[in-house]
Design a protein around this motif. Structure first.
Motif, PDB file in Angstrom:
ATOM      1  N   UNK A   1       5.220   6.404 -11.136  1.00 36.59           N
ATOM      2  CA  UNK A   1       4.112   5.497 -11.472  1.00 36.59           C
ATOM      3  C   UNK A   1       4.661   4.085 -11.697  1.00 36.59           C
ATOM      4  N   UNK A   2       5.798   3.981 -12.409  1.00 33.14           N
ATOM      5  CA  UNK A   2       6.411   2.648 -12.596  1.00 33.14           C
ATOM      6  C   UNK A   2       6.685   1.999 -11.235  1.00 33.14           C
ATOM      7  N   UNK A   3       7.259   2.785 -10.338  1.00 33.25           N
ATOM      8  CA  UNK A   3       7.632   2.246  -9.020  1.00 33.25           C
ATOM      9  C   UNK A   3       6.399   1.771  -8.265  1.00 33.25           C
ATOM     10  N   UNK A  32       0.840  -1.201   0.000  1.00 22.49           N
ATOM     11  CA  UNK A  32       0.000   0.000   0.000  1.00 22.49           C
ATOM     12  C   UNK A  32       0.876   1.253   0.000  1.00 22.49           C
ATOM     13  N   UNK A  33       1.913   1.222   0.818  1.00 22.83           N
ATOM     14  CA  UNK A  33       2.831   2.374   0.866  1.00 22.83           C
ATOM     15  C   UNK A  33       3.484   2.578  -0.503  1.00 22.83           C
ATOM     16  N   UNK A  34       3.923   1.470  -1.110  1.00 29.19           N
ATOM     17  CA  UNK A  34       4.533   1.572  -2.445  1.00 29.19           C
ATOM     18  C   UNK A  34       3.539   2.127  -3.463  1.00 29.19           C
ATOM     19  N   UNK A  35       2.309   1.646  -3.368  1.00 26.39           N
ATOM     20  CA  UNK A  35       1.301   2.073  -4.349  1.00 26.39           C
ATOM     21  C   UNK A  35       0.935   3.541  -4.206  1.00 26.39           C
ATOM     22  N   UNK A  36       1.193   4.099  -3.032  1.00 24.39           N
ATOM     23  CA  UNK A  36       0.927   5.537  -2.874  1.00 24.39           C
ATOM     24  C   UNK A  36       1.722   6.329  -3.912  1.00 24.39           C
ATOM     25  N   UNK A  92      -8.510   1.969  -6.533  1.00 29.05           N
ATOM     26  CA  UNK A  92      -9.600   2.911  -6.814  1.00 29.05           C
ATOM     27  C   UNK A  92      -9.049   4.299  -7.111  1.00 29.05           C
ATOM     28  N   UNK A  93      -8.074   4.727  -6.328  1.00 30.60           N
ATOM     29  CA  UNK A  93      -7.453   6.031  -6.601  1.00 30.60           C
ATOM     30  C   UNK A  93      -6.843   6.037  -7.997  1.00 30.60           C
ATOM     31  N   UNK A  94      -6.205   4.918  -8.353  1.00 26.20           N
ATOM     32  CA  UNK A  94      -5.582   4.828  -9.681  1.00 26.20           C
ATOM     33  C   UNK A  94      -6.641   4.997 -10.763  1.00 26.20           C
ATOM     34  N   UNK A  95      -7.765   4.318 -10.606  1.00 27.77           N
ATOM     35  CA  UNK A  95      -8.844   4.454 -11.596  1.00 27.77           C
ATOM     36  C   UNK A  95      -9.279   5.914 -11.701  1.00 27.77           C
ATOM     37  N   UNK A  98       1.261   9.826  -6.326  1.00 25.18           N
ATOM     38  CA  UNK A  98       2.236  10.931  -6.402  1.00 25.18           C
ATOM     39  C   UNK A  98       2.643  11.131  -7.863  1.00 25.18           C
ATOM     40  N   UNK A  99       2.907  10.013  -8.526  1.00 18.64           N
ATOM     41  CA  UNK A  99       3.331  10.071  -9.929  1.00 18.64           C
ATOM     42  C   UNK A  99       2.260  10.671 -10.824  1.00 18.64           C
TER      43      UNK A  99
END
Lengths: 77, 468
Positions: free
Chosen positions: B240-242, B21-25, B133-136, B29-30
């Motif tokens: 975003x890649x990360x 989850x932390x990584x996906x944050x 969901x945030x990504x969507x 940011x990206x």
């Protein structure tokens, strides 16, 4: 005054412990309050945004408004 | 937890998802950096706030009903069964709060297994899905910059982030979803489930919204609106890649017994369908599909930085549907095909239909994701879609149907209707006067007043000191 939640001591049978947050049984009330706040936020945003854009479009159409230094002005000769 | 092995497995899984989850944050940011970088100077603050505030808006909606939809709608409902019971995901349930896993009380619909499982996993699973969901929402956000009203956008973000994508996840991205059962739908890292759906949603909103003023010449050819900060775009894309790497990890359960029926015990990582893969395999494939996407993006755009980096992302998105099973060469080649098609489709659609997609989101997410789902139907033809032998296997027609459900059925149509309604209500698009002046104009005006006042105050103080 006693504790606001189900924990009075950590020396009890921890295997039996379920929810440990305070005000157990009030979830419906806090849910309703939170939902009301969030719905209010959306309504507030939609109504203030409409009022703001109505005002701005009127001002920009009539050239009214404070003198400013927008990027366009900074860039213009 | 009854024994040390169960405790280790559960707490490791809890920690594993917490890290993902932390990584996906970083995805968010990206996206923020990327989107603000693409916007013009006069719109950058509004663009930032529109994107940033989708975080709280989608989060409350996902807490209130999104998480429950994921479990409750897996049968349709009405396709393979009724609405499912999922008390642990109800917003007022005790398992949506701090809980130590003890047996449930008499006044609850929970069972002992529910509390044992969900006490430690509910929050981290919820958060992992929430970050999707945030990504969507962010995918939509970039496409519509510089002319949509933030309030309308947030309503659409709630629709996609907490309703439509969650329904498609329930249907096609769960171990008992009806699309998995009947169609053999397979989409391990969400090519269609998130990207195809969000791309279809973005396209529908863009049609209702219309292009930015001045985007197209009278002959219909597009003008390029120069991004105000290229470095923000590039750094945003790297982030975003990360974050996408974290997303890949979050799509797996790290320790799962894949041999429970044969008396033995064999632990492996499994995907969302509970079929085995390895973190090693998905690391190979993530990087090889990134490689294929970057290479073809560079070639097809003749070295354009924007499309090269977009190509890397599109490559991963295309291969994601089958990256749990592909060989790395397959991941690379599938990425190449997807990005080439996505790039060509973007310009064809832009010029033919005058669609102003500011960041190429429909192409990279929508077209690449949909193409990836369809390709996986051929490459993985005949593979079992589930550990359950009664479910349909993976087929091209199952994947094609699934891709259409994602892009059109749950992506395009609901957003087309919702954006139409917002347009009719007059709250979809900003007034043209504001668009021409810039969305940050009022803030800049305010700053200019304060700047002049400060200068005057300083001059006054300067004179005062000189007199002394």
């Amino acid at each position: 005054m006693g504790p606001t939640g189900p924990i009075e001591s950590w020396t009890l049978d921890v295997h039996r412990l379920g929810p440990i947050y305070p005000f157990l049984g009030w979830e419906w009330v806090t849910f309703a309050l939170s939902a009301a706040f969030c719905v209010w936020f959306l309504i507030w945003k939609l109504s203030t945004e409409t009022a703001k854009y109505n005002d701005l479009s009127r001002r920009y159409s009539t050239g009214e408004g404070p003198e400013n230094e927008t990027e366009e002005k900074k860039l213009s000769p | 937890m009854q024994n040390e092995l169960t405790a280790l497995t559960t707490i490791f899984t809890e920690f594993y998802y917490w890290v993902t989850v932390v990584l996906m944050f970083l995805i968010h940011v990206g996206f923020s950096l990327y989107e603000v970088g693409v916007s013009r100077e006069k719109n950058k603050l509004n663009t930032l706030m529109k994107n940033a505030m989708l975080i709280p808006v989608i989060t409350f909606a996902f807490f209130f009903f999104g998480w429950w939809i994921y479990f409750a709608f897996q049968n349709g409902p009405g396709i393979t069964g009724p609405l499912k019971s999922a008390p642990w995901a109800e917003p007022w349930n005790e398992l949506m709060g701090t809980h130590l896993g003890g047996p449930p009380g008499d006044a609850t619909a929970l069972e002992g297994e529910d509390t044992a499982t969900w006490a430690r996993l509910n929050g981290v699973f919820w958060a992992a899905f929430l970050l999707f969901s945030w990504t969507a929402g962010s995918i939509l956000s970039g496409a519509v910059i510089e002319r949509i009203r933030s309030g309308a956008f947030w309503l659409l973000a709630i629709l996609v982030g907490s309703v439509t994508w969650v329904i498609d996840a329930a249907w096609g991205w769960s171990d008992t979803g009806w699309m998995v059962q009947i169609l053999g739908y397979h989409d391990a890292y969400a090519s269609g489930v998130i990207h195809g759906l969000a791309g279809g949603s973005a396209l529908a909103i863009l049609i209702q919204l219309g292009p930015r003023i001045g985007r197209f010449r009278k002959d219909g050819t597009p003008r390029i609106f120069v991004a105000h900060n290229t470095w923000m775009i590039i750094i945003g894309m790297f982030l975003i890649y990360t974050g996408f790497w974290g997303f890949y990890a979050a799509c797996n359960i790290p320790i799962f017994d894949i041999d429970p029926d044969n008396g033995g015990t064999l632990f492996s990582a499994v995907n969302i369908y509970l079929t085995p893969t390895t973190l090693s395999a998905i690391t190979f494939n993530f990087l090889m599909s990134l490689t294929g996407g970057l290479l073809i993006g560079y070639v097809v755009s003749k070295g354009d930085p924007f499309w090269t980096f977009q190509g890397g992302l599109g490559g991963i998105i295309t291969a994601s549907a089958g990256n749990d099973l592909y060989h790395p060469y397959q991941a690379l080649l599938i990425a190449v095909v997807g990005v080439w098609c996505g790039y060509k489709l973007h310009y064809w659609v832009e010029r033919t239909f005058k669609i102003d997609d500011a960041v190429g989101a429909v192409a990279i997410h929508g077209y690449c994701g949909t193409i990836g789902v369809i390709i996986s139907g051929f490459v993985l033809w005949g593979y079992p879609s589930s550990a359950n032998a009664d479910y349909a296997p993976i087929t091209p027609w199952g994947q094609l149907t699934g891709a259409a459900i994602m892009f059109v059925g749950l992506g395009f149509i609901p957003c087309f209707v919702a954006a139409w309604a917002l347009k009719k209500a007059g709250i979809l698009r900003i007034p043209w006067q504001v668009e021409l002046a810039g969305l940050d104009r009022d803030i800049l005006d305010e700053e200019a007043i304060h700047y002049k006042e400060c200068l005057a105050a300083e001059r006054e103080a300067h004179c005062h000191y000189l007199k002394e």
